[in-house]
Scaffold this active site. Structure first.
Site, PDB file in Angstrom:
ATOM      1  CB  THR A 166      -0.946  -0.141   1.356  1.00 58.35           C
ATOM      2  OG1 THR A 166      -1.771  -1.227   1.034  1.00 58.35           O
ATOM      3  CG2 THR A 166      -1.739   1.222   1.239  1.00 58.35           C
ATOM      4  CE  LYS A 175      -5.234  -1.740   1.975  1.00 58.51           C
ATOM      5  NZ  LYS A 175      -3.857  -2.399   1.926  1.00 58.51           N
ATOM      6  CE  LYS A 184       2.837   1.839   4.546  1.00 57.65           C
ATOM      7  NZ  LYS A 184       2.012   1.003   3.591  1.00 57.65           N
TER       8      LYS A 184
END
Length: 286
Positions: free
Chosen positions: A96, A171, A239
């Site tokens: 990701t 995502k 993150k």
């Protein structure tokens, strides 16, 4: 049958490599920490001492590493993937990371005579182990279609999202939805505790109705057991949420729930809990 170079043998990568091998793919592996790969090597994966030897001559290269800076390093450094993979190879980044970085990799791969797909996943350690990951792919449709059998070895929901970067944008939407869901689950559990409800009875009562979710079914049992081992690290979720926040700001979009949940997780990380699983959010309410 494609030959595969796989870089990043962490919590997710180990299971993904095993599932690829179960489908008959020959998989060469590289990880910065060799010890992480010992289990899959014992199961039949081929260990490589560096990125160049892992990807050279392979039909497919798959990466799932930690952070955007790690993605940038393994793809763009002098002896990295783009400099070492063969023409015609398909490069699949399942980390990701930022949509902008995915587009950079796509463009560089095209210049080098390769195809690139950004294909982040959802499903955590359980999905990786059971080969039931959700895979969200951006890039050229023709390359995506050619990789069907590779993706099918790792996941069950395999969806083409459109142009390069769209896998990562999807995502981000996934992580935004998860942020609100897991926080809501934790608040429900905190409320049950404060009002004297039996936690398991409460969970059994609401999980089969409109409040039910993957987070409730899979994460609350871990919370109740005090099991905070990482299926997905807090530090990696932070993150992801930070990337989603940055992308939203580019579109002048305010996401208050995401902002609040990111603040909660950053509080836990500041307490040294970043290596716990995301279910440890319950500690914020304790």
């Amino acid at each position: 049958m494609y030959s595969i170079g796989f870089i990043g043998i962490g919590v997710m990568g180990q299971s993904m490599v095993r599932n690829l091998m179960k489908r008959g793919f020959e998989v060469s592996v590289y990880s910065r920490t060799k010890e992480k790969a010992e289990g899959v090597v014992a199961d039949g994966a081929i260990w490589c001492d560096d990125i160049r030897s892992c990807v050279a001559g392979k039909d497919v290269v798959i990466t799932i590493v930690g952070y955007p800076k790690d993605v940038e390093e393994v793809y763009f450094k002098e002896d990295g993937i783009l400099a070492s993979a063969k023409k015609g190879a398909v490069l699949i980044d399942m980390t990701t990371t930022s949509p902008m970085l995915a587009k950079r990799i796509y463009a560089a791969a095209k210049d080098a005579g390769m195809d690139a797909i950004d294909a982040p996943v959802s499903g955590g350690d359980v999905g990786a182990k059971n080969a039931t990951l959700s895979i969200m792919a951006g890039g050229d449709k023709e390359a995506f279609d050619r990789m069907h059998d590779v993706f099918a070895a790792m996941g069950t929901s395999i969806i083409y999202e459109g142009e390069a970067g769209n896998g990562q944008h999807t995502k981000m939407a996934n992580q935004i939805a998860i942020a609100g869901t897991i926080a809501g689950v934790c608040e429900a559990l905190a409320y049950a505790r404060k009002t004297g409800l039996d936690e398991q009875t409460m969970l059994d009562s609401i999980s089969a109705g409109a409040a039910g979710s993957w987070q409730m079914t899979n994460q609350v049992p871990r919370m109740l057991k005090g099991d905070f081992d990482p299926g997905f690290f807090i530090k990696h979720f932070i993150k992801d949420m930070a990337i989603a926040t940055k992308e939203a700001e580019k579109e002048s979009l305010t996401l208050p729930v995401l902002h609040d949940v990111l603040t909660m997780y950053r509080t836990l990380e500041s307490q040294g809990l970043g290596d716990l699983g995301t279910q440890a959010l319950i500690k914020y309410f304790e």
